[in-house]
Structures are given as structure tokens and as C-alpha cells.
Design an enzyme around this catalytic site. Structure first.
Site, PDB file in Angstrom:
ATOM      1  N   ASP A 179       0.730  -1.110  -0.027  1.00 28.59           N
ATOM      2  CA  ASP A 179      -0.085  -0.052  -0.075  1.00 28.59           C
ATOM      3  C   ASP A 179       0.777   1.045   0.003  1.00 28.59           C
ATOM      4  OD1 ASP A 179      -2.438  -1.678   0.019  1.00 28.59           O
ATOM      5  OD2 ASP A 179      -2.428  -1.564   2.166  1.00 28.59           O
ATOM      6  N   ASP A 193      -6.869  -1.703  -4.370  1.00 27.02           N
ATOM      7  CA  ASP A 193      -7.977  -1.284  -3.506  1.00 27.02           C
ATOM      8  C   ASP A 193      -9.058  -0.398  -4.224  1.00 27.02           C
ATOM      9  OD1 ASP A 193      -6.898  -2.906  -1.504  1.00 27.02           O
ATOM     10  OD2 ASP A 193      -5.874  -1.275  -0.846  1.00 27.02           O
TER      11      ASP A 193
END
Length: 247
Positions: A179, A193
Site C-alpha cells: 500500500d 483497492d
């Protein structure tokens, strides 16, 4: 003097002389081979076949759209992760994108999207694999373009994060997802995501509108079934009227 038998034979109009005098008529084309013409296909059957062929073409196009969207989302996510790991991982300070509100900083996430459930890495790996299987099963009856785009986003995002879980450290099926997009007062996430969230929102909107993946709508009319019912009712009423007229 002729005998009785000779008189019968030579008498005009007798059965034997008539048979000899009248030639036997042969049917026309007796020696020609008889060819049977193939039965003509029924109009209804040909129409149904053409309709099924058209639906198959539409389904193939929708699946192509789904796969194209999924591949695009997957490649963008994979490329962004490779880039930020190579350029940003290990930096002491994040890179400001929109001031302090949005920054880039690499974080290894063992949990689900947006950093949730960090102690259940294996469970989320199984869920991601299950989502991919469900999407593929739905795609077998896919005729809606918006649904193809939505499912493509979900598939591409699920594949992006599943790739991290399969091939990144610390181990297979337990890999940590990369991330890097950090929004102030919010979680850190990646483009996979974002694809999953966008696809999920589109699915919800389509469901509220009553749209189904096969192109139908919730509670929509079934014209073909109604037409068949009306035709059958008309066929049943006609013999009843004929019997009433005869009575």
C-alpha cells in the site's frame, strides 16, 4: 371349319385382342431417378437459432470487455507497486502529492483493503480467490456492458492483491500487500483497492436500478413467455368456438 377356340381368339372385341391392340401406358418419368427434396426448416426454429447466435456473440463481447478492464486494472496496479517499491521504499519521509492531505509512502499490509484485519492474512487470501471464482461463474451468463465493467474492476483488483499475497514476503499465501496512497485521516491503500471499491459501488448502483448481469431487470416482463401463453390460449379457444358453432 374353325373351332370354338379359334372363333373366340379371332373375334374382335375379345379380351385378348383388346390387350394386344392397346399398348400399355408407361408412367411418365418411370426410368428417371426419384429425388426427394429436403424439408424446409421451420421459420420459428430458424429465428430461434439466429437469436441464440446473436446472444452468444453479445456474451463473447461482454466477456472481452470484462477481461480487458480486469487486465488494465491489474497491470496499472502491478506497475505502480513495482515502481513505488523500487523508488520509495525505505524513505524516511513521505512524498507530498497534494500537500499534507495526500502523500505516497510504502507500507506492507498483511490484512485486507485499507489495512483492515491484519491478523487474518490467510483468510483474506482465500476470500480473494473465492471472489475470482464467483466472478468467472457470473461471466458465463454476462450480457450487460455496465456489469462487465464492474466485474472487470473487481477481478483486476482482486488479482492485484492476490498476486502480492502469493509472491511477496514473508511467505506464499501470507504475503503482505504493498500500500502506498496515504490520505489524511484515512487509511493507506493501493490502486487495486481503488478498483475494488469502484467496482463494488457500480455493482450496488446497478442492483438498485434493477439491472442483472444477464441483461434483464428485476421484475421485468417476459414478452416471449407471454406471447407463447397468448398463442396457446388462442389455439385452445378456437376449437371450443368451432364446437359451439356446430352445436
Amino acid at each position: 371349319m374353325p373351332t370354338a377356340a379359334e372363333r373366340i381368339i379371332s373375334t374382335p372385341g375379345s379380351h385378348q385382342t383388346q390387350d394386344d391392340a392397346v399398348p400399355t401406358a408407361r408412367p411418365t418419368g418411370a426410368d428417371e431417378p426419384v429425388t426427394q427434396s429436403a424439408p424446409e426448416p421451420e421459420a420459428g426454429g430458424a429465428g430461434a437459432t439466429a437469436a441464440e447466435g446473436a446472444r452468444a456473440v453479445v456474451r463473447r463481447r461482454r466477456i472481452s470487455v470484462l477481461l480487458a478492464v480486469a487486465l488494465l486494472a491489474y497491470l496499472i496496479d502491478l506497475g505502480s507497486k513495482l515502481l513505488v517499491v523500487a523508488k520509495l521504499e525505505g524513505r524516511s519521509s513521505p512524498i507530498e502529492v497534494i500537500g499534507d492531505w495526500m502523500t505516497f509512502q510504502v507500507i506492507r499490509n498483511p490484512g485486507a483493503a485499507f489495512g483492515m484485519g491484519q491478523a487474518m492474512t490467510l483468510l483474506f487470501t482465500a476470500i480473494a480467490a473465492g471472489v475470482i471464482v464467483v466472478i468467472w461463474r457470473i461471466a458465463r451468463r454476462l450480457y450487460s456492458l455496465p456489469w462487465a465493467i464492474a466485474l472487470g474492476l473487481l477481478l483486476g483488483g482482486a488479482l492485484g492483491n492476490l498476486t502480492d499475497r502469493l509472491f511477496r514476503a514473508p511467505s506464499v499465501l501470507r504475503g503482505h500487500v504493498v500500500d502506498f496512497i496515504s490520505v489524511q485521516h484515512f487509511a493507506v491503500f493501493n490502486l487495486a483497492d481503488s478498483a475494488i471499491v469502484c467496482g463494488g459501488i457500480l455493482v450496488v448502483l446497478l442492483s438498485f436500478r434493477g439491472s442483472n448481469p444477464d441483461g434483464t431487470t428485476h421484475g421485468g416482463p417476459a414478452p416471449k413467455a407471454e406471447e407463447k401463453t397468448e398463442e396457446k390460449a388462442g389455439e385452445d379457444e378456437a376449437p371450443a368456438e368451432d364446437r359451439a358453432d356446430r352445436g
